[in-house]
Design an enzyme around this catalytic site. Structure first.
Site, mmCIF file in Angstrom:
data_model
loop_
_atom_site.group_PDB
_atom_site.id
_atom_site.type_symbol
_atom_site.label_atom_id
_atom_site.label_comp_id
_atom_site.label_asym_id
_atom_site.label_seq_id
_atom_site.Cartn_x
_atom_site.Cartn_y
_atom_site.Cartn_z
ATOM 1 N NE ARG A 177 36.922 49.355 44.504
ATOM 2 C CZ ARG A 177 37.662 48.393 43.977
ATOM 3 N NH1 ARG A 177 37.073 47.300 43.501
ATOM 4 N NH2 ARG A 177 38.979 48.510 43.926
ATOM 5 N NE ARG A 270 38.487 37.029 30.993
ATOM 6 C CZ ARG A 270 39.220 37.049 32.096
ATOM 7 N NH1 ARG A 270 39.938 38.132 32.398
ATOM 8 N NH2 ARG A 270 39.248 36.007 32.898
ATOM 9 N NE ARG A 281 43.665 40.635 33.074
ATOM 10 C CZ ARG A 281 43.347 40.562 34.367
ATOM 11 N NH1 ARG A 281 43.801 39.539 35.089
ATOM 12 N NH2 ARG A 281 42.594 41.480 34.924
#
Length: 387
Positions: A177, A270, A281
């Protein structure tokens, strides 16, 4: 390959190995080693890799030669070899005329690792392991669900002890990337090459994610250790299971949240994921926690209810409280004389210089070996005696 070569074999009761050099051409030195009902021919080049020493096996019962699967990163061909049969199914190979960090190798022919690989592959297997002076601190495997704070704990270790810990660089077959550098962020590998290296037993753990391979190579972990640092592996439970099944002697730590409610609060704080992603998750975390606690993989369990207290417990588990960093690893190898004779007395290899006016010796103590294929064999002690 024809009939077995006629060789002279020194008798172990005389304090010598049964390794004998045989030369068919000046630059093609080979050595035969007699182990039970088999003769191992070591030397030349590997049939599929001209940069690695070849290994052939002669079966005394069937009177046939065959080529085993050779696992691990093998040594480069040399001008000559000395070999000794050791316990635990290992052959010590000393390369003549080699750089000091490339002179001692072990060929495992009947070690626990080799026996396990024979069962898995259903073929004859041998494995190379590079010999390294001294010992090193055990690598640390840290696992835990996303959001538990293991990354923060690792960062705290790295900040407080920058010269003590290091990360192995993982391999991947995906494309780099933006701003990613080969050898820094990842080792970017060709898929066919990585698949072959996985098959050859060169990876501790690997996984396929969205069609791309990711994995931790044995060499990348050993490279951190060779640099004098203690390797940290931040991997999931499945990866830890693979490492536990390998020959790598490591410390396994699992980090748990104080409760699933606390973990959910941390993930929501978050503010970077959708509700669907958070629920996924949490489901994954619940399964991972259950496996991490009950699987027997992890010898140490930490509950991160308070970050500072958890970090203190982590340092205590690693023996870091008030201790200075001492690392016994030495990777420089051995300076061999140009001309020498080799013999074995119990757990010591005696390398005697054979010059006109010298009686210098190098004593290699192999009584405390640890580790092994497909990684390094450590614990070699060396003493130089000059006259």
């Amino acid at each position: 390959m024809g009939e077995a070569p006629a060789v002279l074999v020194d008798h172990p009761e005389n304090g010598h190995s049964n390794g004998v050099c045989v030369k068919s051409e000046p630059e093609n030195t080979e050595i035969t080693v007699d182990v039970g009902d088999r003769i191992f021919l070591i030397g030349g080049t590997h049939e599929r890799n001209n940069f690695s020493i070849g290994v052939q096996i002669y079966d005394k019962i069937s009177n046939n030669w065959f080529s085993p699967i050779v696992l691990g990163t093998g040594p480069k061909p040399s001008k000559g070899y000395s070999a000794f049969v050791l316990e635990q199914g290992r052959i010590l190979v000393i390369k003549k005329g080699s750089p000091r960090n490339d002179s001692i190798w072990f060929l495992e022919v009947d070690s626990p690792y080799v026996r396990e690989q024979k069962k898995l592959l259903r073929k004859e297997v041998v494995a190379w392991s590079k010999g390294v002076r001294g010992n090193a601190e055990k690598p640390i495997v840290i696992s835990g669900p996303s959001g538990v704070g293991k990354g923060t704990l690792i960062s705290m270790l790295m900040k407080e002890f920058p010269s003590m810990f290091g990360f192995s660089v993982s391999h991947t077959t995906r494309s780099p990337r933006s701003m990613e550098m080969d050898g820094v962020h990842y080792h970017f590998a060709d898929k066919k090459v990585m698949e072959k290296e996985i098959k050859d037993g060169k990876f501790l753990e690997f996984a396929s994610v969205h069609g791309n391979l990711y994995g931790t190579s044995i060499e990348s972990v050993e490279a951190v250790t060779d640099s004098g640092k203690r390797c940290i592996l931040d991997i999931d439970v499945q990866g830890a299971r693979s490492v536990r099944a390998s020959s790598l002697d490591a410390i396994f730590i699992f980090v748990c949240p104080p409760s699933m409610k606390e973990l959910e609060d941390r993930l929501r704080a978050r503010g970077t994921e959708t509700e669907e992603q958070i629920q996924k998750r949490l489901r994954n975390a619940e399964a991972e926690i259950k496996e991490g606690i009950s699987s027997g993989i992890f010898g140490l369990i930490l509950y991160n209810d308070n970050l500072e207290e958890c970090y203190k417990k982590l340092k205590n588990l690693l023996g870091l409280d008030g201790l200075a960093h001492v690392n016994g690893v030495e990777i420089e190898g051995i300076n061999l004389p140009i001309e020498y004779a080799v013999s074995k007395m119990e757990d010591k290899i005696i390398i005697q210089e054979t010059g006109k006016e010298t009686r210098n010796k190098i004593v290699v103590d192999i009584s405390s070996l640890n580790g092994g294929a497909p990684g390094r064999t450590r614990g070699i002690l060396v003493d130089a005696i000059k006259f």
